[in-house]
Scaffold this motif. Structure first.
Motif, PDB file in Angstrom:
ATOM      1  N   ARG A  33       0.832  -1.206   0.000  1.00  0.00           N
ATOM      2  CA  ARG A  33       0.000   0.000   0.000  1.00  0.00           C
ATOM      3  C   ARG A  33       0.871   1.262   0.000  1.00  0.00           C
ATOM      4  O   ARG A  33       0.575   2.236  -0.698  1.00  0.00           O
ATOM      5  N   PHE A  34       1.937   1.250   0.791  1.00  0.00           N
ATOM      6  CA  PHE A  34       2.845   2.399   0.827  1.00  0.00           C
ATOM      7  C   PHE A  34       3.526   2.574  -0.532  1.00  0.00           C
ATOM      8  O   PHE A  34       3.598   3.688  -1.061  1.00  0.00           O
ATOM      9  N   GLU A  35       3.993   1.488  -1.098  1.00  0.00           N
ATOM     10  CA  GLU A  35       4.675   1.570  -2.393  1.00  0.00           C
ATOM     11  C   GLU A  35       3.729   2.041  -3.492  1.00  0.00           C
ATOM     12  O   GLU A  35       4.126   2.814  -4.370  1.00  0.00           O
ATOM     13  N   ALA A  36       2.472   1.609  -3.443  1.00  0.00           N
ATOM     14  CA  ALA A  36       1.476   2.085  -4.424  1.00  0.00           C
ATOM     15  C   ALA A  36       1.259   3.587  -4.256  1.00  0.00           C
ATOM     16  O   ALA A  36       1.160   4.325  -5.244  1.00  0.00           O
ATOM     17  N   ILE A  43      -6.341   6.608  -2.538  1.00  0.00           N
ATOM     18  CA  ILE A  43      -7.524   5.881  -2.082  1.00  0.00           C
ATOM     19  C   ILE A  43      -8.772   6.619  -2.529  1.00  0.00           C
ATOM     20  O   ILE A  43      -8.850   7.842  -2.415  1.00  0.00           O
ATOM     21  N   ASP A  44      -9.740   5.872  -3.000  1.00  0.00           N
ATOM     22  CA  ASP A  44     -11.059   6.434  -3.295  1.00  0.00           C
ATOM     23  C   ASP A  44     -11.866   6.344  -2.007  1.00  0.00           C
ATOM     24  O   ASP A  44     -12.487   5.323  -1.714  1.00  0.00           O
ATOM     25  N   TRP A  45     -11.825   7.401  -1.220  1.00  0.00           N
ATOM     26  CA  TRP A  45     -12.460   7.390   0.093  1.00  0.00           C
ATOM     27  C   TRP A  45     -13.973   7.203   0.003  1.00  0.00           C
ATOM     28  O   TRP A  45     -14.609   6.782   0.971  1.00  0.00           O
ATOM     29  N   TRP A  85       2.706   9.438   4.199  1.00  0.00           N
ATOM     30  CA  TRP A  85       1.736   8.412   3.804  1.00  0.00           C
ATOM     31  C   TRP A  85       0.849   8.012   4.985  1.00  0.00           C
ATOM     32  O   TRP A  85      -0.370   7.911   4.842  1.00  0.00           O
ATOM     33  N   GLU A  86       1.453   7.788   6.160  1.00  0.00           N
ATOM     34  CA  GLU A  86       0.663   7.425   7.339  1.00  0.00           C
ATOM     35  C   GLU A  86      -0.395   8.480   7.640  1.00  0.00           C
ATOM     36  O   GLU A  86      -1.520   8.155   7.997  1.00  0.00           O
TER      37      GLU A  86
END
Length: 171
Positions: A33-36, A43-45, A85-86
């Motif tokens: 997920r981080f690499e993406a 993200i599509d929230w 990212w976090e």
């Protein structure tokens, strides 16, 4: 991780009042997920099914039982790419019911901090995370040692008191 260590879900399932999590690192092991995210994927929230994970459901269910879950992160500034990212994905934590705050490391000098990240359940039981230098979890340790519990509880509360709520902290 030793099989004698209860899973996080078990520990949270036994929790009656509170669970607090203190994070002290500026980066952890990279995930898909981080690499993406690094490649520009966002993200599509609006499409909750695409990002809601079993962890989020566990938190939501625990909060629904009346357990207060708080997470505090002590971070260096300028923030690392991992922390950036976090911060972005913390929306999921907050949606699930966690309260999250951020404390710039420069404001933590007068706080006695433990050497490791941890979860503290009901002010009585610690799940201590031991990481390798590159942020991989090497081992989780469970302890009810009163000295460790007292230190970690006091550290968390001191960080929480000084930290900035997620919705007010920008990276």
């Amino acid at each position: 991780m030793s099989s004698s260590v209860p899973s996080f879900a078990e520990l949270l399932g036994r929790c009656e009042r509170s669970a607090v999590h203190l994070e002290l690192r500026d980066s952890y092991a990279a995930t898909d997920r981080f690499e993406a995210w690094q490649r520009g994927k966002r993200i599509d929230w609006e499409d909750r099914a695409s990002w809601w994970h079993p962890y989020d459901q566990l938190i939501a269910d625990t909060v629904a039982r009346g357990v207060v879950i708080r997470r505090a992160r002590v971070i260096s500034e300028p923030v690392s790419e991992y922390i950036r990212w976090e911060h972005y994905v913390t929306r999921a934590n907050v949606t699930a019911g966690e309260q999250v705050r951020w404390l710039p490391r420069r404001n933590a000098t007068a706080i006695a901090l433990p050497g490791n990240d941890f979860w503290l359940f009901d002010d009585a039981l610690l799940r201590v995370h031991h990481f390798s230098g590159d942020g991989v979890v090497v081992e989780d340790e469970i302890t009810a040692d009163q000295e460790a519990v007292t230190l970690c509880s006091a550290a968390f509360e001191a960080v929480w008191e000084r930290a900035i709520p997620h919705h007010r902290y920008t990276v």
